[in-house]
Design a protein around this motif. Sequence first.
Motif, PDB file in Angstrom:
ATOM      1  N   ALA A  77       0.918  -1.166   0.051  1.00 15.37           N
ATOM      2  CA  ALA A  77      -0.077  -0.058   0.059  1.00 15.37           C
ATOM      3  C   ALA A  77       0.822   1.138   0.187  1.00 15.37           C
ATOM      4  O   ALA A  77       0.411   2.155  -0.720  1.00 15.37           O
ATOM      5  CB  ALA A  77      -0.764  -0.038   1.325  1.00 15.37           C
ATOM      6  N   ALA A  78       1.958   1.109   0.747  1.00 18.61           N
ATOM      7  CA  ALA A  78       2.911   2.357   0.719  1.00 18.61           C
ATOM      8  C   ALA A  78       3.460   2.562  -0.555  1.00 18.61           C
ATOM      9  O   ALA A  78       3.482   3.762  -0.957  1.00 18.61           O
ATOM     10  CB  ALA A  78       4.135   1.995   1.741  1.00 18.61           C
ATOM     11  N   ARG A  79       3.782   1.351  -1.306  1.00 22.03           N
ATOM     12  CA  ARG A  79       4.526   1.618  -2.541  1.00 22.03           C
ATOM     13  C   ARG A  79       3.533   2.254  -3.728  1.00 22.03           C
ATOM     14  O   ARG A  79       3.979   2.956  -4.614  1.00 22.03           O
ATOM     15  CB  ARG A  79       5.067   0.298  -3.070  1.00 22.03           C
ATOM     16  CG  ARG A  79       6.227  -0.117  -2.456  1.00 22.03           C
ATOM     17  CD  ARG A  79       6.968  -1.438  -3.033  1.00 22.03           C
ATOM     18  NE  ARG A  79       7.245  -1.188  -4.266  1.00 22.03           N
ATOM     19  CZ  ARG A  79       8.482  -0.774  -4.794  1.00 22.03           C
ATOM     20  NH1 ARG A  79       9.529  -0.616  -3.853  1.00 22.03           N
ATOM     21  NH2 ARG A  79       8.574  -0.364  -5.818  1.00 22.03           N
ATOM     22  N   ALA A  80       2.160   1.937  -3.581  1.00 22.82           N
ATOM     23  CA  ALA A  80       1.172   2.295  -4.299  1.00 22.82           C
ATOM     24  C   ALA A  80       0.638   3.905  -4.055  1.00 22.82           C
ATOM     25  O   ALA A  80       0.014   4.281  -4.864  1.00 22.82           O
ATOM     26  CB  ALA A  80      -0.108   1.418  -4.300  1.00 22.82           C
ATOM     27  N   LEU A 120      10.657  -1.954   0.483  1.00 20.68           N
ATOM     28  CA  LEU A 120      10.611  -0.608   0.443  1.00 20.68           C
ATOM     29  C   LEU A 120      11.775   0.155   0.995  1.00 20.68           C
ATOM     30  O   LEU A 120      12.402  -0.228   2.005  1.00 20.68           O
ATOM     31  CB  LEU A 120       9.456   0.030   1.133  1.00 20.68           C
ATOM     32  CG  LEU A 120       9.095   1.698   1.280  1.00 20.68           C
ATOM     33  CD1 LEU A 120       8.508   2.132  -0.392  1.00 20.68           C
ATOM     34  CD2 LEU A 120       7.887   1.991   1.936  1.00 20.68           C
ATOM     35  N   PHE A 121      12.478   1.336   0.466  1.00 19.15           N
ATOM     36  CA  PHE A 121      13.461   2.002   1.158  1.00 19.15           C
ATOM     37  C   PHE A 121      12.763   3.170   1.844  1.00 19.15           C
ATOM     38  O   PHE A 121      12.113   4.055   1.506  1.00 19.15           O
ATOM     39  CB  PHE A 121      14.276   2.486  -0.279  1.00 19.15           C
ATOM     40  CG  PHE A 121      15.471   3.312  -0.037  1.00 19.15           C
ATOM     41  CD1 PHE A 121      16.103   3.114   1.346  1.00 19.15           C
ATOM     42  CD2 PHE A 121      15.804   4.446  -0.322  1.00 19.15           C
ATOM     43  CE1 PHE A 121      17.269   3.882   1.809  1.00 19.15           C
ATOM     44  CE2 PHE A 121      16.917   5.406   0.116  1.00 19.15           C
ATOM     45  CZ  PHE A 121      17.508   5.069   0.919  1.00 19.15           C
ATOM     46  N   THR A 144       4.797   8.908   7.262  1.00 20.64           N
ATOM     47  CA  THR A 144       4.321  10.220   6.981  1.00 20.64           C
ATOM     48  C   THR A 144       4.408  11.230   5.632  1.00 20.64           C
ATOM     49  O   THR A 144       3.603  12.175   5.339  1.00 20.64           O
ATOM     50  CB  THR A 144       4.705  11.139   8.086  1.00 20.64           C
ATOM     51  OG1 THR A 144       5.874  11.254   8.130  1.00 20.64           O
ATOM     52  CG2 THR A 144       4.172  10.614   9.408  1.00 20.64           C
ATOM     53  N   ASP A 145       5.225  10.614   4.789  1.00 19.38           N
ATOM     54  CA  ASP A 145       5.446  11.124   3.364  1.00 19.38           C
ATOM     55  C   ASP A 145       6.153  10.263   2.546  1.00 19.38           C
ATOM     56  O   ASP A 145       6.986   9.531   2.893  1.00 19.38           O
ATOM     57  CB  ASP A 145       6.532  12.470   3.472  1.00 19.38           C
ATOM     58  CG  ASP A 145       6.303  13.277   2.253  1.00 19.38           C
ATOM     59  OD1 ASP A 145       5.293  14.089   2.341  1.00 19.38           O
ATOM     60  OD2 ASP A 145       7.082  13.278   1.336  1.00 19.38           O
ATOM     61  N   MET A 146       5.686  10.024   1.257  1.00 23.53           N
ATOM     62  CA  MET A 146       5.902   9.259   0.199  1.00 23.53           C
ATOM     63  C   MET A 146       6.582  10.205  -0.846  1.00 23.53           C
ATOM     64  O   MET A 146       6.167  11.315  -1.141  1.00 23.53           O
ATOM     65  CB  MET A 146       5.011   8.261  -0.473  1.00 23.53           C
ATOM     66  CG  MET A 146       4.460   7.070   0.743  1.00 23.53           C
ATOM     67  SD  MET A 146       6.029   5.988   0.892  1.00 23.53           S
ATOM     68  CE  MET A 146       6.132   5.316  -0.812  1.00 23.53           C
ATOM     69  N   GLU A 152      11.999   5.604  -8.432  1.00 25.80           N
ATOM     70  CA  GLU A 152      11.986   4.581  -7.295  1.00 25.80           C
ATOM     71  C   GLU A 152      11.251   5.026  -6.165  1.00 25.80           C
ATOM     72  O   GLU A 152      11.253   6.149  -5.834  1.00 25.80           O
ATOM     73  CB  GLU A 152      13.414   4.413  -6.748  1.00 25.80           C
ATOM     74  CG  GLU A 152      13.716   3.616  -5.568  1.00 25.80           C
ATOM     75  CD  GLU A 152      15.170   3.581  -4.649  1.00 25.80           C
ATOM     76  OE1 GLU A 152      15.578   2.503  -4.352  1.00 25.80           O
ATOM     77  OE2 GLU A 152      15.463   4.723  -4.544  1.00 25.80           O
ATOM     78  N   ARG A 153      10.191   4.076  -5.604  1.00 26.21           N
ATOM     79  CA  ARG A 153       9.292   4.525  -4.584  1.00 26.21           C
ATOM     80  C   ARG A 153      10.015   4.702  -3.389  1.00 26.21           C
ATOM     81  O   ARG A 153      10.704   3.547  -2.959  1.00 26.21           O
ATOM     82  CB  ARG A 153       8.112   3.691  -4.381  1.00 26.21           C
ATOM     83  CG  ARG A 153       7.243   3.506  -5.648  1.00 26.21           C
ATOM     84  CD  ARG A 153       6.895   4.893  -6.211  1.00 26.21           C
ATOM     85  NE  ARG A 153       6.344   6.013  -5.211  1.00 26.21           N
ATOM     86  CZ  ARG A 153       5.380   6.304  -4.423  1.00 26.21           C
ATOM     87  NH1 ARG A 153       4.392   5.147  -4.692  1.00 26.21           N
ATOM     88  NH2 ARG A 153       5.449   7.158  -3.730  1.00 26.21           N
ATOM     89  N   ARG A 154      10.027   5.742  -2.385  1.00 27.47           N
ATOM     90  CA  ARG A 154      10.612   5.688  -1.193  1.00 27.47           C
ATOM     91  C   ARG A 154       9.917   6.521  -0.218  1.00 27.47           C
ATOM     92  O   ARG A 154       8.894   7.387  -0.536  1.00 27.47           O
ATOM     93  CB  ARG A 154      11.815   6.833  -1.458  1.00 27.47           C
ATOM     94  CG  ARG A 154      12.902   6.344  -2.162  1.00 27.47           C
ATOM     95  CD  ARG A 154      14.213   7.334  -2.136  1.00 27.47           C
ATOM     96  NE  ARG A 154      14.912   7.042  -3.113  1.00 27.47           N
ATOM     97  CZ  ARG A 154      16.232   7.746  -3.300  1.00 27.47           C
ATOM     98  NH1 ARG A 154      16.360   8.975  -2.897  1.00 27.47           N
ATOM     99  NH2 ARG A 154      16.998   7.348  -4.239  1.00 27.47           N
TER     100      ARG A 154
END
Length: 583
Positions: A77-80, A120-121, A144-146, A152-154
């Motif tokens: 979910a975080a990556r998306a 995830l990084f 709290t922030d993507m 690259e997703r971070r």
Amino acid sequence: MRTTLALLVLAATTVAGGAACHSNSPQQTFDAPTGFDAQRPIDASDQDAALDSGSGSGSGSGSGSGSGTDVNSEIAAARAAADGSAALPIDGALVTYIAPEVGSDAIGVYIQAQQLGPALFIAVDPATLSPAPAIGDVVSFTITDMTTVAMERRADAVTGWTRTDTGALVGELAQDLSTATDLVTNVAGYDSELVTVTGTIASGLTSSGAGHVAATFETAALTGSAAPKVRLPSDVNSAADLAASCVITVGPSPLVQFNAGAEVTAWVAGDVHVTSCPAPKVTSAIATEATTVVVTFDRLIDPASVGSDGGQFTFDQGLTATAAAVSGNQVTLTTSAETPVTYTLTVANTVTDTYAKGIDGTAATATFVGFQALAQVVINEVNPNITGSHDLVELLVTTAGTLNGITLVQDITSATPTTLATLPNLQVAVGDLVVVHMTPVTSTTETTTKADCTDAACYAGAWDVNGNAAGITFSNRVLRVIAPDSTVQDALALAKANSTSPAGFPGDLQALQAAGEWQPVDCAGAPCTYTSAPLASDPTIAIDWSKAGSTATGNSVSRTSGAATHSAADWTSGAQTFGAANP
């Protein structure tokens, strides 16, 4: 409450190489088995130990909270999630890797919970987290922030960092992607996941961002333009002595997505395991004293393979070696008295590199001229902008002797600094001028007198010699004149206004300053960078060569006659005077 580790049942579902069934969907959850291949807990200063196998120092029981929360779904979910503010819980993830600070790359923590991801990084300085993370920690927190950097997703901000377990065993999370056919085409699916990849370095390692080098990395499944890159810190590369054709295994370490490409990434020496590399070759032999010859190889030499008596190094013309000492990729020989004739040196294949490979039999010899006093030169005039890369560099002789083996080099910190010219065996006098012709338009190198070359491109008042078939890069650069014994005779820092700013230039400039080769020693008390005040490229810091003309008769930058403060103040731009004294 027992903790559980979300892991794929390897025997049931893993496909060799991880290529055919890679998925970021949730997998079966079960308790981690005893004896699971481990990475012991470490901190960022101890990253070399990250690949140690063993039983782990903690309970090794897993990474879930036991509450039924699916941490894999939380990571997915975080990556998306969209870039920007977020409130994304991560409950019981495993710390698989800690990325140390190298160059301008982000420092941070990698998390994962099962072999096939997702991962995830967390681009947050581990020193700001409490407790400080270590490999094998089971952690929970809220993102709290993507953000997305080069595709690259971070996660770049977190809160509520807690640790529920330590010493969890993570080694078998690593997928072996050596035979994966989708390593590049499905890079987003593998991004940040712990992997190992075996392959062949298929090209020269070149600069890839501050402090890094990279090369094409061909695997059993992917070659040519379809292959991924291998990327690692420059100092790790130097220590491992890597080169094209080396076969290596990288990892376990996270795979990195960079734009649409896949980068098999090492951060520390322990991430690189060398299977084989090409046999070392002799690249040159130079007489630096009347009884000293320095032999240079293209790879590091194992000191234990070289006898102290020099017996593995033989010469013709009656010259003999009596002692040998190894330093890096050079062997310094003590010889009997030399005369100024041409000698041929042969190196025995019992001399080996640091991987015990003997000297390449097709490149075991070198010729050189017996010792003659070496000339000293300084850079006197430069034009890096001549159409067709026919750039010119003029050198001024300050001490008489031979030019033999003196090199003109561009850059310092890149993987392969560019050798612009290697000067020939010319006897020169104080005050002589030597014009080096890049991508020469004619056979300009003179061998006996300044009048040997009668072509219009040559200068009657100077020695004309050929440089290499490449021009000087017309942007922010450093140039060095280097003697055969690696001492620096002269150095310049040059900048071009409104040009692309090479990432390596501030580091090169700082290297000159630290070595006492360039003034001022810093930028108003701080290291010179592209954000310092003044900037590294400011004309008070680096010579402004932006006004150089595009022909040999156009403007150049030149040293003011007699100036020797080793600073930009010594230099001016104006009408060229190649082959004649500067104003």
